[in-house]
Scaffold this motif. Structure first.
Motif: not given
Length: 444
Positions: A121-144
């Motif tokens: 569960k810890n691995s899965a939860f941290l991955f979900s946070v790391l991935y959802s808050f990842s910089l490339y995803r944030t660039t895709d959403l907020y900038y591009r």
């Protein structure tokens, strides 16, 4: 009972984190459309969905010149945005609520994908946070404002899970591969094409290490057959309309990867808009390399594959790979090599989460601290973006008049990309239509 209670706590935590991630969208009443990015185009696509089932063209957009974009750019997963727009009466409010929902769903899919592999569960939860808050995803959403890529990134972890089940684990769960790749196709065509190529290469590399090879080949073929049937709903109209019309397409740029040193520098700076993978992904990569070097003899075949896949895709996104040989070929349709950072992000963070995290004894306080740092990094990067004087943007307000403005402001795209007429589809060649010429835009 405890399981239900824990799941409720988990979903509540993900909901709070999704709100935190989306908070900058709601902080101001307006919405920023950064210059030469995709927000206005995708909002006009969303507004154009009011007749998507009855006509391939919507003439309410592009200053009544019409848009056929939804025939060529998958629109199924934009439908919730259209519903939210109708309910709220504002395309801006609908947009904000929609990507709050997309972030929440991304966290759930990410958690489910890693937990199904490592049962931690810890691995899965941290991955979900790391991935959802990842910089490339944030660039895709907020900038591009690349709607297709952002939504496609939600399904990438599920694709990896589907591949894992078919090739290394329970091949009877082949349906995860079918459903996830189909979701990619109905979200972003380029992402689906790139992922299918990667899956085929990964399968070939794994073929000598698989057990029950015949059964796994059979289920892979079965998965492919079902995928083809599901894909017909998009592919058939796409092919027909392509042959019926002369299309205006985006310009093709020379393929060129980012210098590997610059990629690391941009990532460590965690600057939105540089299309890098971000500081958290870089740190995860370094830790994974160190751990893999010391413990490679104890790792499973799938973990070896994930590690090398992450390294290879990262190299492919850099200038170390001779991309110039593909200029002038169909592969040039990818337009920008840095698109691969979406795949390197998911592979690096997933490798970190299934190789390193299950073997760490993290306390709840440590997990909370890591999550806190991830959220702060994200806020800091977004604050820099919104206060950068070099970033030119158009402010879209929550007023209903914005809905009309979005439909008209597509002329910005005309000035940037240029226009090209196309012949009118036969279904519109009748006296009931007053316009003699239709301009159609296709953005893949």
């Amino acid at each position: 009972m405890n399981k239900i209670k824990n799941n409720c706590y988990l979903l509540f935590s993900m909901a709070i984190l999704s709100i935190l991630y989306s908070l900058p969208l709601f902080y101001n009443q307006d919405l920023r459309a950064f210059n030469n990015q995709d927000l206005l185009f995708h909002l006009t696509r969303s507004l154009g969905m009011n007749n998507v089932l009855s006509s391939p063209v919507n003439f309410l957009n592009y200053a009544n010149h019409g848009t056929m974009a939804n025939t060529f750019y998958p629109w199924v997963f934009l439908f919730p945005l259209f519903v939210l727009y109708k309910v709220s009466g504002s395309i801006v409010i609908g947009y904000k609520l929609f990507f709050l929902l997309v972030t929440f769903v991304t966290m759930i899919i990410a958690y489910f994908s890693v937990y199904s592999i490592v049962k931690n569960k810890n691995s899965a939860f941290l991955f979900s946070v790391l991935y959802s808050f990842s910089l490339y995803r944030t660039t895709d959403l907020y900038y591009r404002s690349s709607f297709g890529e952002v939504i496609a990134m939600s399904f990438l972890p599920l694709v990896i899970l589907g591949f894992y089940q078919v090739v290394f684990n329970d091949y009877k769960k082949w349906y995860w591969l079918t459903l996830s790749v189909s979701a990619l196709l109905y979200t972003h065509l380029l992402s689906a094409a790139v992922m299918v190529i990667m899956l085929l290469i990964a399968f070939i590399c794994s073929i000598y290490s698989m057990n029950e090879l015949r059964h796994r080949l059979q289920t892979l073929v079965l998965s492919g057959i079902f995928f083809v049937f599901i894909a017909l709903g998009f592919i058939v109209p796409f092919v027909i309309r392509t042959h019926q019309n002369v299309l205006s397409v985006p310009p093709l740029f020379k393929l060129q990867g980012t210098n590997l040193g610059d990629l690391f520098v941009f990532s460590l700076n965690n600057t939105i808009g540089m299309n890098s993978i971000g500081i958290t992904t870089i740190v995860a990569l370094v830790i994974t390399i160190i751990y893999y070097t010391k413990n490679r003899a104890t790792l499973s075949k799938f973990k070896h594959l994930m590690f090398y896949s992450a390294i290879v895709v990262l190299i492919l996104s850099s200038s170390l790979f001779p991309w110039s040989i593909f200029n002038g070929t169909p592969i040039a349709q990818i337009q920008f090599v840095w698109r691969l950072n979406a795949f390197s992000t998911v592979m690096i963070l997933m490798a970190f989460s299934i190789i390193v995290l299950p073997n760490t004894n993290l306390s709840k306080r440590m997990i909370l601290s890591i999550v806190g740092f991830i959220v702060l990094f994200n806020f800091s990067s977004l604050n820099t973006l919104y206060n950068d004087p070099q970033k030119i943007f158009t402010s879209l307000s929550t007023s209903k008049r914005t809905n009309v403005m979005v439909a008209l402001m597509s002329r910005l795209w005309t000035g940037f990309f240029g226009t090209e007429s196309c012949r009118t589809p036969k279904i519109f060649q009748n006296p009931d239509f007053s316009l003699k010429r239709r301009d159609f835009w296709v953005f893949l």
